[in-house]
Design a protein around this motif. Structure first.
Motif: not given
Length: 455
Positions: A53-59, A114-121, A213-220
């Motif tokens: 999840a953090e990896h997708i966030g940094f990206s 982590t769930i919420v912050s990933a979806l915010l991406l 990165y939208i589908p990756l954020a959902v997967i995270a």
């Protein structure tokens, strides 16, 4: 045989006190039996999905660092200063968001946040996809949309605060280093992948940089929901976070972290633009700029591991020495117009910042452990100090991340005022030397209180 070997783990699973919503009521990582039979396995699972999840966030946070190189081809006419502002503002917003993201862990739980912050991406990704191919909206709107990428920067603080609760003190340097490195490498991945994806099939489709990165954020978010846990130990009131503000070391470490992580994220954001504007080589920026963030990310866990052995302060001092050397070499290369030396000098800077990122984070947990021992070392005191350490991690990461905003802005100022980036590089040399002296005076100087504890 099988039944006998499974009994200790079954007993430990019972002591976890599992509750609805994947809450764990009992967590004792310093208990060697608990850690060996149950804790290590659960902590590792949470670490893996936290890293993802953090990896997708940094990206997402650093998307604009590489997108800005191709904005001219999409119809945008931006100055070098405007390009650097587009890389700086997401870093600044991400730094500011790290404070509320740190508070979110004790309030909502590490898994839940982590769930919420990933979806915010999804917000910055969709915004980028819409904006980049519409130059008629103007630079202010573009800058505002770029600012939302700061959501990705906030993820780091909550992730590190959460994972710090899962691991025993003796393994935190390595675990936090891996967690951070997994996120940091997202910078290199986005700078490597985006130039390839936006030209797939011919032409230029800059919107794909956000859409991918939208589908990756959902997967995270889904993986965090399915595989991560909340710890009751981490779900406390926010007073321990405020308490960490009273410690002088929280602010000293914040300054040191500006020099390590702030430099890493700032250089990562600015490096492609500098290669393009200073040396006129967008081809090098799009093809090789990712190497800087890559080597810095890979070095981070080794900085934590080395600090576990010899002490974080010693490793941090060496890192600042190497940073000063790298900045001097970069200054020489700009004056001599040597692209090769400039590239190598920045790689040295990235290596040094990566190692320093790991060592400074290891110092934080050790400092608060020592403070707890000085107050008697009772289980209640040590728990309170672990909570304060988690709060300090978030505060320090927030202050340190401001370097990601200041570095590109400093380059933009030097470029617009003096026509070159040399004044900025001279400042960095002096800054790193000041931080070197501060590390020695606070944590290694003979007679310093924490020097005896091997911080």
């Amino acid at each position: 045989m099988t039944t006998t070997s499974a009994q200790p783990e079954a007993v430990q699973e019972e002591t976890l006190d599992r509750r609805p919503g994947r809450w764990i009521g009992h967590w004792a990582p310093e208990d060697h039996t608990f850690w060996r039979t149950t804790g290590n396995r659960i902590a590792r699972r949470n670490l893996i999905w936290s890293i993802f999840a953090e990896h997708i966030g940094f990206s997402v946070w650093l998307l604009w660092s590489i997108v800005v190189v191709r904005l001219g081809d999409a119809g945008w006419q931006l100055s070098t200063s405007q390009a650097l502002w587009l890389t700086a503002v997401p870093s600044g917003v991400g730094a500011l968001l790290r404070l509320p993201y740190t508070f979110a862990v004790p309030v909502f739980g590490g898994r839940n946040w982590t769930i919420v912050s990933a979806l915010l991406l999804i917000v910055p990704c969709a915004g980028l996809a819409w904006a980049v191919e519409r130059p008629e909206i103007g630079f202010p709107v573009l800058l505002l949309i770029a600012a939302t990428a700061g959501f990705g920067g906030g993820n780091f603080a909550s992730s590190m605060a959460n994972i710090s609760f899962f691991y025993p003190e003796r393994e935190k340097g390595w675990a936090l280093g891996l967690n951070a490195a997994g996120g940091n490498i997202g910078v290199a991945v986005v700078q490597f992948l985006v130039p390839q994806v936006i030209v797939l099939g011919g032409g230029l489709a800059l919107a794909r940089a956000g859409l991918m990165y939208i589908p990756l954020a959902v997967i995270a978010a889904v993986c965090a929901y399915l595989f991560m846990d909340n710890l009751v130990e981490a779900k406390a009131d926010v007073r321990p976070v405020w308490s960490s503000l009273r410690h002088r070391d929280t602010w000293i470490m914040s300054l040191l972290y500006i020099g390590t992580f702030g430099s890493f994220i700032g250089y990562s954001a600015a490096f492609p633009t500098l290669l393009t504007s200073v040396f006129g080589r967008p081809d090098v920026a799009l093809t090789w700029a990712f190497l800087g963030a890559a080597v810095g990310s890979f070095c981070r866990p080794f900085g934590g591991r080395l600090s576990d052995v010899v002490g974080g302060a010693r490793v941090t001092m060496v890192s600042f020495v190497l940073m000063a050397i790298g900045a001097l070499a970069a200054l020489w290369s700009v004056e001599q117009r040597s692209l090769g030396v400039f590239f190598v000098a920045f790689l040295l800077l990235f290596v040094a910042t990566g190692v320093g990122n790991g060592s400074t984070y290891r110092m934080i947990s050790r400092i608060f452990q020592v403070k707890g021992e000085e107050l008697g070392g009772s289980p209640e005191v040590m728990l309170a100090m672990r909570r304060q350490a988690a709060g300090a991690l978030g505060i320090i990461s927030a202050v340190g991340a401001l370097g990601g905003f200041l570095v590109p802005i400093c380059y933009a100022w030097a470029r617009s005022t003096y026509g070159g980036i040399q004044p900025a590089l001279r400042f960095y040399v002096g800054f790193f030397l000041v931080l070197l002296l501060l590390t020695w005076a606070a944590y290694l100087r003979p007679g310093a209180r924490l020097a005896r504890a091997g911080v």
